[in-house]
Write an enzyme that holds these catalytic residues in place. Sequence first.
Site, short mmCIF file in Angstrom:
data_model
loop_
_atom_site.label_atom_id
_atom_site.label_comp_id
_atom_site.label_asym_id
_atom_site.label_seq_id
_atom_site.Cartn_x
_atom_site.Cartn_y
_atom_site.Cartn_z
N SER A 142 122.50 -5.97 43.92
CA SER A 142 123.25 -4.73 43.72
C SER A 142 124.73 -4.97 43.88
O SER A 142 125.15 -5.86 44.63
CB SER A 142 122.78 -3.68 44.73
OG SER A 142 123.71 -2.62 44.83
N TYR A 155 118.54 -3.30 54.13
CA TYR A 155 119.00 -3.39 52.74
C TYR A 155 120.12 -4.42 52.62
O TYR A 155 120.13 -5.26 51.72
CB TYR A 155 119.48 -2.03 52.26
CG TYR A 155 119.81 -1.97 50.78
CD1 TYR A 155 118.88 -2.38 49.83
CD2 TYR A 155 121.04 -1.50 50.35
CE1 TYR A 155 119.18 -2.33 48.48
CE2 TYR A 155 121.34 -1.43 48.99
CZ TYR A 155 120.41 -1.85 48.07
OH TYR A 155 120.70 -1.79 46.73
#
Length: 227
Positions: A142, A155
Amino acid sequence: MPTIDLHDRVALVTGAARGIGFETATHLYARGARVVLVDLEPTATVAAATRLGGRALGIAADLTDAEAMERVVADTVARLGHLDVLVANATITPHQSPTEPVSDAETFERVLKVNLLGVHRTVHAALPQVIAHRGHIVLVTSPAALTILGESTPYAMSLAGIEEFAHALQADLSPHGASAGVAFLDGADPNAGALMADGIEQRAECITTPESRARHPNPHRVRQRAG
């Protein structure tokens, strides 16, 4: 290393029922590849493959299940003859406030299981085919990996782990004539699928949006093994 002509290549994309996975599969299909779409939900996965056409195959599987991913690759080879390109796109993002950086144990372990172990199990299953056919692997992370601020702990850990795994694959695959890269793309970007397909054709070590490159001109550092 020569570029990849996608015509008649076989590409497997995880997390492909929707979002960036489906957009990537769409662009690979448009460039002549035969595409295997893999996702958790059987109905959505088969429907996504049907939308692409006769050169697409939908297989439902849980990427955290090593045996299931081995079966996916075996099924791909049995039905399509080989596997050249892997796009490990399936990850999960916990819904969590930046003011609560540490997840509960169940969420913490689930994120790491999917985003790290799931990606590893996917790559492990596909690796012999990719090496044999001098193909290419893309691990999708990401843009948040470039600026880890306010992200939940598991994350953030998984984004860093995915990138480091890509670096290791680059070093390990190069002697075999195969390659790997990491993609920092936002699924909401309308150009994400095209950027992915372009990067695969060029065997890009790093795929980013122009906006990410403008903010971070050197987001990706290729590691070299000592000696």
